[in-house]
Design an enzyme around this catalytic site. Structure first.
Site, PDB file in Angstrom:
ATOM      1  N   LYS A 148      17.364   1.720   3.822  1.00 39.85           N
ATOM      2  CA  LYS A 148      17.827   2.498   4.965  1.00 39.85           C
ATOM      3  C   LYS A 148      18.306   1.515   6.019  1.00 39.85           C
ATOM      4  O   LYS A 148      17.556   0.624   6.439  1.00 39.85           O
ATOM      5  CB  LYS A 148      16.699   3.360   5.522  1.00 39.85           C
ATOM      6  CG  LYS A 148      17.106   4.170   6.760  1.00 39.85           C
ATOM      7  CD  LYS A 148      16.008   5.152   7.122  1.00 39.85           C
ATOM      8  CE  LYS A 148      16.307   5.893   8.404  1.00 39.85           C
ATOM      9  NZ  LYS A 148      15.304   6.925   8.690  1.00 39.85           N
ATOM     10  N   LYS A 150      19.716   0.894   9.750  1.00 39.99           N
ATOM     11  CA  LYS A 150      19.937   1.365  11.111  1.00 39.99           C
ATOM     12  C   LYS A 150      21.205   0.700  11.645  1.00 39.99           C
ATOM     13  O   LYS A 150      21.362  -0.530  11.528  1.00 39.99           O
ATOM     14  CB  LYS A 150      18.737   0.995  12.003  1.00 39.99           C
ATOM     15  CG  LYS A 150      17.422   1.622  11.578  1.00 39.99           C
ATOM     16  CD  LYS A 150      17.335   3.077  11.987  1.00 39.99           C
ATOM     17  CE  LYS A 150      15.933   3.627  11.786  1.00 39.99           C
ATOM     18  NZ  LYS A 150      15.808   5.027  12.241  1.00 39.99           N
ATOM     19  N   ASP A 175      21.648   5.231   9.097  1.00 36.91           N
ATOM     20  CA  ASP A 175      21.076   6.001  10.195  1.00 36.91           C
ATOM     21  C   ASP A 175      21.540   5.473  11.551  1.00 36.91           C
ATOM     22  O   ASP A 175      21.009   4.489  12.066  1.00 36.91           O
ATOM     23  CB  ASP A 175      19.548   5.950  10.119  1.00 36.91           C
ATOM     24  CG  ASP A 175      18.880   6.843  11.159  1.00 36.91           C
ATOM     25  OD1 ASP A 175      19.599   7.597  11.844  1.00 36.91           O
ATOM     26  OD2 ASP A 175      17.637   6.797  11.270  1.00 36.91           O
ATOM     27  N   GLU A 201      22.363   9.856   8.028  1.00 30.68           N
ATOM     28  CA  GLU A 201      21.287  10.537   8.739  1.00 30.68           C
ATOM     29  C   GLU A 201      21.577  10.655  10.235  1.00 30.68           C
ATOM     30  O   GLU A 201      21.777   9.650  10.920  1.00 30.68           O
ATOM     31  CB  GLU A 201      19.974   9.779   8.516  1.00 30.68           C
ATOM     32  CG  GLU A 201      18.757  10.450   9.129  1.00 30.68           C
ATOM     33  CD  GLU A 201      17.493   9.647   8.910  1.00 30.68           C
ATOM     34  OE1 GLU A 201      16.467  10.009   9.529  1.00 30.68           O
ATOM     35  OE2 GLU A 201      17.510   8.656   8.153  1.00 30.68           O
ATOM     36  N   ASP A 224      18.046  14.969  11.433  1.00 32.53           N
ATOM     37  CA  ASP A 224      16.746  14.405  11.768  1.00 32.53           C
ATOM     38  C   ASP A 224      16.326  14.943  13.139  1.00 32.53           C
ATOM     39  O   ASP A 224      15.560  15.899  13.239  1.00 32.53           O
ATOM     40  CB  ASP A 224      16.782  12.880  11.755  1.00 32.53           C
ATOM     41  CG  ASP A 224      15.430  12.254  12.100  1.00 32.53           C
ATOM     42  OD1 ASP A 224      14.444  12.995  12.259  1.00 32.53           O
ATOM     43  OD2 ASP A 224      15.349  11.020  12.219  1.00 32.53           O
ATOM     44  N   LYS A 246       9.610  15.325   9.284  1.00 30.49           N
ATOM     45  CA  LYS A 246       8.617  14.374   9.767  1.00 30.49           C
ATOM     46  C   LYS A 246       7.458  15.168  10.356  1.00 30.49           C
ATOM     47  O   LYS A 246       7.670  16.069  11.173  1.00 30.49           O
ATOM     48  CB  LYS A 246       9.210  13.444  10.843  1.00 30.49           C
ATOM     49  CG  LYS A 246      10.297  12.519  10.339  1.00 30.49           C
ATOM     50  CD  LYS A 246      10.869  11.683  11.485  1.00 30.49           C
ATOM     51  CE  LYS A 246      11.949  10.736  10.992  1.00 30.49           C
ATOM     52  NZ  LYS A 246      12.603   9.998  12.118  1.00 30.49           N
ATOM     53  N   ASP A 296      11.393   8.196   3.113  1.00 31.15           N
ATOM     54  CA  ASP A 296      11.424   7.061   4.039  1.00 31.15           C
ATOM     55  C   ASP A 296      10.077   7.006   4.763  1.00 31.15           C
ATOM     56  O   ASP A 296       9.932   7.492   5.872  1.00 31.15           O
ATOM     57  CB  ASP A 296      12.586   7.235   5.028  1.00 31.15           C
ATOM     58  CG  ASP A 296      12.607   6.155   6.100  1.00 31.15           C
ATOM     59  OD1 ASP A 296      12.138   5.041   5.817  1.00 31.15           O
ATOM     60  OD2 ASP A 296      13.085   6.433   7.209  1.00 31.15           O
ATOM     61  N   ASP A 298       8.101   4.076   5.219  1.00 33.63           N
ATOM     62  CA  ASP A 298       7.710   2.662   5.305  1.00 33.63           C
ATOM     63  C   ASP A 298       7.171   2.264   6.672  1.00 33.63           C
ATOM     64  O   ASP A 298       7.028   1.077   6.960  1.00 33.63           O
ATOM     65  CB  ASP A 298       8.884   1.750   4.918  1.00 33.63           C
ATOM     66  CG  ASP A 298      10.019   1.765   5.941  1.00 33.63           C
ATOM     67  OD1 ASP A 298      10.095   2.734   6.729  1.00 33.63           O
ATOM     68  OD2 ASP A 298      10.836   0.837   5.944  1.00 33.63           O
TER      69      ASP A 298
END
Length: 330
Positions: A148, A150, A175, A201, A224, A246, A296, A298
Site C-alpha cells: 500500500k 501513500k 492511497d 483508496e 475509506d 475499520k 491492510d 499492518d
C-alpha cells in the site's frame, strides 16, 4: 455478577515516523478498555482519530459517561444506541466480545459464527517520503503479496514510479488520503493502469466525491473516510466499487460484521483496514478480514514494541495472535 470498567490512555512509540498526506505520526495514542466480571477480563482498544474530531480525552470521557451502563451489564446492542460510532465505542464493544467469549469458554469467532482467524495477505504500507526513500522501503518488501503506497498530490507520479521500479510483483493499493481532486483521478487513469494499481483508496475528500459518480474509472475506487457505518452505504453507490471497513470508524466489531454483510449484499467489494494501533486493535479486525479482497492490518508493524503475544508479519502474511491474546481461549 457485577462488572468493573477500566479505561486508560496508552501510548506506543513508532520505530519510524508514519507519514500520510495529512501529517506525521510518531506515537500511536490508543484507549485501552478492560471490563472484568468475576475472574474473567475482556479487553478492547480504540484509536481516537483527529480527522473525525476525536481525541484521547474525549474518548475517555465518552466511555466514562456510560460507565454505569457497562458495569450494570448492558449488552453490545444497548451500548450501540448509547454511544456514537467511533474509537470509544470500538474499545468497549471489543472488550465486551472478549469478555463474552471468556465467560462462555469459547472464542469470539464461534460466538460471531465466523471462521477462526487464519494467516492473511496484509498490505505492507509505504508512507509518504521522497521517491528515493520510498523506493528503498519498497525494495525491502518487493516479494510480499500486497503493498500500500501513500501518496500526495504533488509527487504522486514520481512516488508511484519509484515504488513500482523496485517492486514490480506485489498487488498495489494507492492511497492519497483525500488529497486528490476528481480531475486528478481522471487524468491519471493511464498512469494508474501503467503501474498496475489494483485499488485506488479514497482519492478525493469524502465530502467532495460526487464527481466520482459516472467517472468510469479503470481502476476500482475504495471508500475509506467516506464510509463509517451501514447508514453511509446508499450514498456511496455509483461512486465507489469497494469500501474500507475499520473498526474505529464502525464503532466496534458488532457493526463491522453487519456492515461487511450489508456491503457485500449491495455489490461492494470489501477492504478491511486499521489505524496505527497495537495488536489489540487488529485481532478483532481479522474476523472481518476473512471476507475481504484487500486487507491492510499492518498498524502494529509500525510500533517499536507491540503488546506481548500479538500479531506478527511473515513476508507480508499477517499471523494471528497467540492463543488467549484476544477472543480465544488461552
Amino acid at each position: 455478577m457485577l462488572r468493573t470498567l477500566d479505561a486508560r490512555h496508552d501510548g506506543f512509540a513508532l520505530h519510524t515516523p508514519f507519514r500520510i498526506s495529512r501529517g506525521v505520526k510518531t506515537v500511536a495514542d490508543v484507549v485501552t478498555v478492560t471490563v472484568r466480571q468475576g475472574v474473567h477480563a475482556g479487553m478492547g482498544e480504540g484509536v481516537p482519530y483527529p480527522r473525525y474530531g476525536e481525541t484521547v480525552e474525549g474518548s475517555l470521557a465518552a466511555i466514562e459517561a456510560v460507565r454505569e451502563l457497562i458495569e450494570g451489564g448492558a449488552s453490545r446492542e444497548e451500548l450501540a444506541t448509547a454511544m456514537p460510532a467511533g474509537a470509544a465505542r470500538n474499545a468497549v464493544d471489543c472488550a465486551l466480545w472478549d469478555l463474552e467469549a471468556k465467560l462462555a469458554g469459547t472464542s469470539v469467532a464461534a460466538l460471531a459464527m465466523r471462521a477462526a482467524p487464519q494467516p492473511l495477505a496484509s498490505a505492507i504500507t509505504i508512507g509518504i517520503d521522497t521517491p528515493d526513500a520510498m523506493a528503498q522501503v519498497a525494495a525491502r518488501h518487493a516479494s510480499v503479496p500486497l503493498l500500500k503506497v501513500k501518496v500526495n498530490r504533488e509527487e504522486a507520479e514520481a512516488q508511484l514510479a519509484a515504488v513500482r521500479a523496485v517492486a514490480p510483483k506485489p498487488r498495489l493499493i494507492v492511497d492519497p488520503n483525500e488529497s486528490w481532486r476528481v480531475e486528478d483521478v481522471a487524468r491519471w487513469q493511464d498512469l494508474l493502469v501503467q503501474y498496475r494499481v489494483d485499488l485506488l483508496e479514497q482519492p478525493v475528500p469524502a465530502d467532495d466525491d460526487a464527481g466520482l459518480e459516472g467517472l468510469g474509472s479503470r481502476i476500482p475506487i475504495c471508500a475509506d473516510e467516506a464510509l463509517h457505518t451501514r447508514a453511509d452505504l446508499p450514498r456511496l453507490r455509483g461512486r465507489y466499487d469497494y469500501v474500507n471497513i475499520k473498526l474505529d470508524k464502525t464503532g466496534g466489531l458488532t457493526e463491522a460484521l453487519a456492515l461487511a454483510d450489508a456491503a457485500l449484499g449491495m455489490g461492494f467489494g470489501l477492504m478491511v483496514g486499521c489505524m496505527v494501533s497495537s495488536s489489540l486493535g487488529i485481532a478483532p479486525a481479522m474476523l472481518v478480514a476473512e471476507q475481504a479482497s484487500f486487507v491492510d492490518l499492518d498498524g502494529p508493524l509500525w510500533l517499536a514494541a507491540d503488546r506481548a503475544g500479538g500479531v506478527r508479519d511473515e513476508a507480508g502474511w499477517m499471523q494471528p495472535p497467540a492463543p488467549g491474546f484476544w477472543g480465544t481461549p488461552a
